[in-house]
Structure formats: C-alpha cells, structure tokens
Motif scaffolding. Structure first.
Motif, PDB file in Angstrom:
ATOM      1  N   ARG A  75       0.985  -1.216   0.095  1.00  0.00           N
ATOM      2  CA  ARG A  75      -0.014   0.029   0.074  1.00  0.00           C
ATOM      3  C   ARG A  75       0.770   1.233   0.010  1.00  0.00           C
ATOM      4  O   ARG A  75       2.112   1.143   0.459  1.00  0.00           O
ATOM      5  CB  ARG A  75      -0.888   0.004   1.054  1.00  0.00           C
ATOM      6  CG  ARG A  75      -0.201   0.093   2.510  1.00  0.00           C
ATOM      7  CD  ARG A  75      -1.157   0.176   3.768  1.00  0.00           C
ATOM      8  NE  ARG A  75      -2.055   1.418   3.622  1.00  0.00           N
ATOM      9  CZ  ARG A  75      -1.532   2.440   4.474  1.00  0.00           C
ATOM     10  NH1 ARG A  75      -0.432   2.464   5.143  1.00  0.00           N
ATOM     11  NH2 ARG A  75      -2.245   3.558   4.580  1.00  0.00           N
ATOM     12  N   ILE A  91      -2.085   7.278   0.752  1.00  0.00           N
ATOM     13  CA  ILE A  91      -3.671   7.437   0.202  1.00  0.00           C
ATOM     14  C   ILE A  91      -4.455   7.987   1.522  1.00  0.00           C
ATOM     15  O   ILE A  91      -4.322   7.855   2.673  1.00  0.00           O
ATOM     16  CB  ILE A  91      -4.229   5.893   0.389  1.00  0.00           C
ATOM     17  CG1 ILE A  91      -3.331   5.331  -0.912  1.00  0.00           C
ATOM     18  CG2 ILE A  91      -5.634   5.881   0.069  1.00  0.00           C
ATOM     19  CD1 ILE A  91      -3.601   3.583  -0.989  1.00  0.00           C
ATOM     20  N   GLU A 151     -11.964   8.617  -3.693  1.00  0.00           N
ATOM     21  CA  GLU A 151     -11.567   7.823  -2.456  1.00  0.00           C
ATOM     22  C   GLU A 151     -11.514   6.341  -2.752  1.00  0.00           C
ATOM     23  O   GLU A 151     -10.184   6.026  -2.631  1.00  0.00           O
ATOM     24  CB  GLU A 151     -12.418   8.153  -1.336  1.00  0.00           C
ATOM     25  CG  GLU A 151     -12.327   9.431  -0.730  1.00  0.00           C
ATOM     26  CD  GLU A 151     -13.185   9.695   0.391  1.00  0.00           C
ATOM     27  OE1 GLU A 151     -13.213  10.532   1.309  1.00  0.00           O
ATOM     28  OE2 GLU A 151     -14.446   8.905   0.326  1.00  0.00           O
ATOM     29  N   ALA A 186      -8.254   5.954  -5.427  1.00  0.00           N
ATOM     30  CA  ALA A 186      -7.131   6.107  -4.781  1.00  0.00           C
ATOM     31  C   ALA A 186      -6.677   4.839  -4.144  1.00  0.00           C
ATOM     32  O   ALA A 186      -5.598   4.436  -4.110  1.00  0.00           O
ATOM     33  CB  ALA A 186      -7.073   7.519  -3.912  1.00  0.00           C
ATOM     34  N   ALA A 187      -7.652   4.541  -3.260  1.00  0.00           N
ATOM     35  CA  ALA A 187      -7.499   3.067  -2.614  1.00  0.00           C
ATOM     36  C   ALA A 187      -7.238   1.921  -3.338  1.00  0.00           C
ATOM     37  O   ALA A 187      -6.234   1.083  -3.097  1.00  0.00           O
ATOM     38  CB  ALA A 187      -8.713   2.849  -1.677  1.00  0.00           C
ATOM     39  N   GLY A 215      -3.699   2.487  -5.229  1.00  0.00           N
ATOM     40  CA  GLY A 215      -2.448   2.405  -4.372  1.00  0.00           C
ATOM     41  C   GLY A 215      -2.592   1.257  -3.469  1.00  0.00           C
ATOM     42  O   GLY A 215      -1.795   1.167  -2.350  1.00  0.00           O
ATOM     43  N   THR A 216      -3.441   0.273  -3.615  1.00  0.00           N
ATOM     44  CA  THR A 216      -3.096  -0.819  -2.583  1.00  0.00           C
ATOM     45  C   THR A 216      -3.261  -2.214  -3.498  1.00  0.00           C
ATOM     46  O   THR A 216      -4.020  -2.262  -4.361  1.00  0.00           O
ATOM     47  CB  THR A 216      -4.362  -1.004  -1.585  1.00  0.00           C
ATOM     48  OG1 THR A 216      -4.377   0.398  -1.135  1.00  0.00           O
ATOM     49  CG2 THR A 216      -4.368  -2.078  -0.703  1.00  0.00           C
TER      50      THR A 216
END
Length: 158
Positions: free
Chosen positions: A61, A65, A80, A83-84, A87-88
């Motif tokens: 991750r 974030i 949101e 982005a999560a 980035g994960t």
C-alpha cells in the motif's frame, strides 16, 4: 500448470526454502513503455509472508492514500475508492519452490483485483530472487508493464 504446482508442494516442503518468512517492501517501481513510476509511493508499506506449508499472503500500500471522509469503508467517494484501489494490492494463495529452494511459481487464490484470481504464475512471469536478507520480485504483467519490488526480510529484534 496448477496441477504441477500442487504436486510440487509436498516434495518441496523438505527443501531449503529460501523465500519462507516475512518480508517488508523497501521499494516498488512500475515501468510502462519505458516510463517508471512508484505505484505505492516513495516509501511503500506492506508485508509479504511465505509460510512453510507453501502459502503466501501479500499486501502492498501507498501510505499517502488519504483517509475516507465518511469513516465507512463501503461509503467512499469515487475519488476515494479509485485512490484506494490504485494504491493498494492484496493477494494470497499457494506457492512452490524448486529442488534448490528457489521460488518457482504461485497460484493466486484471492485478490482485491478480481481479474487475478485463479492466475497461475511461473518464473516466466514472476521471479523472486533472494540475495541474503533481500528479495527482488520481478513481475511481467500480461499487458507489458513490468513491476519490480525489493523486500527486506523481517528479523526478530532482541
């Protein structure tokens, strides 16, 4: 190939498994058409665990974030959630090693990216090279992107 990995596990359980243990990422790069980026930021966080019974779990991750405004996991805005997801990475499954204890492939049994569930990866797509307490993962995505992640072995502190 799935059958080959499944049958390889009992025999490889007796080998000097070089990847077994807990690893933390220290860098992660993504290269697409010669352009490199940092998909999990300049200081990626996470963990990669290879168990002695031939299972693995990986979580990567980007610590940058932002938190969700709603404080409810299922109530994020489109921005949101995007982005999560971007980035994960979370996945788990089983893996095999060769007679020398080197990583030789895995089967993804679950992932936050559903398209990878069921994928069988051999050393043609995915390598995990252990050099002392460092491991370098190289993953060639089907679309041509190349991922390189450097991990450090987690050791007990006394």
């Amino acid at each position: 190939m799935a059958a080959a990995l499944a049958f390889a596990s009992p025999a490889t359980a007796q080998t000097p498994n070089k990847v077994v243990g807990t690893w933390r990422p220290i860098s992660a790069t993504l290269e697409v058409n010669g352009v490199k980026s940092l998909p999990y930021g300049p200081e990626p966080q996470g963990m990669l665990v290879f168990t002695s019974d031939m299972h693995f779990v990986e979580l990567l991750r980007d610590p940058r974030i932002p938190r969700f405004a709603s404080n409810e996991r299922g109530q994020g805005t489109n921005e949101e959630n995007k982005a999560a997801m971007a980035g994960t990475l979370a996945l788990y499954g089983s893996y095999s090693v060769d007679a020398a204890g080197n990583f030789s492939g895995n089967i993804v049994e679950g992932s936050n990216f559903p398209n990878w569930i069921g994928n069988v990866r051999t050393t043609k797509e995915l390598t995990m090279i252990v050099e002392g307490d460092r491991m370098i993962e190289n993953f060639q995505r089907p679309g041509g992107a190349k991922v390189t992640i450097v991990f450090e072995r987690v050791t007990m502190k006394q």
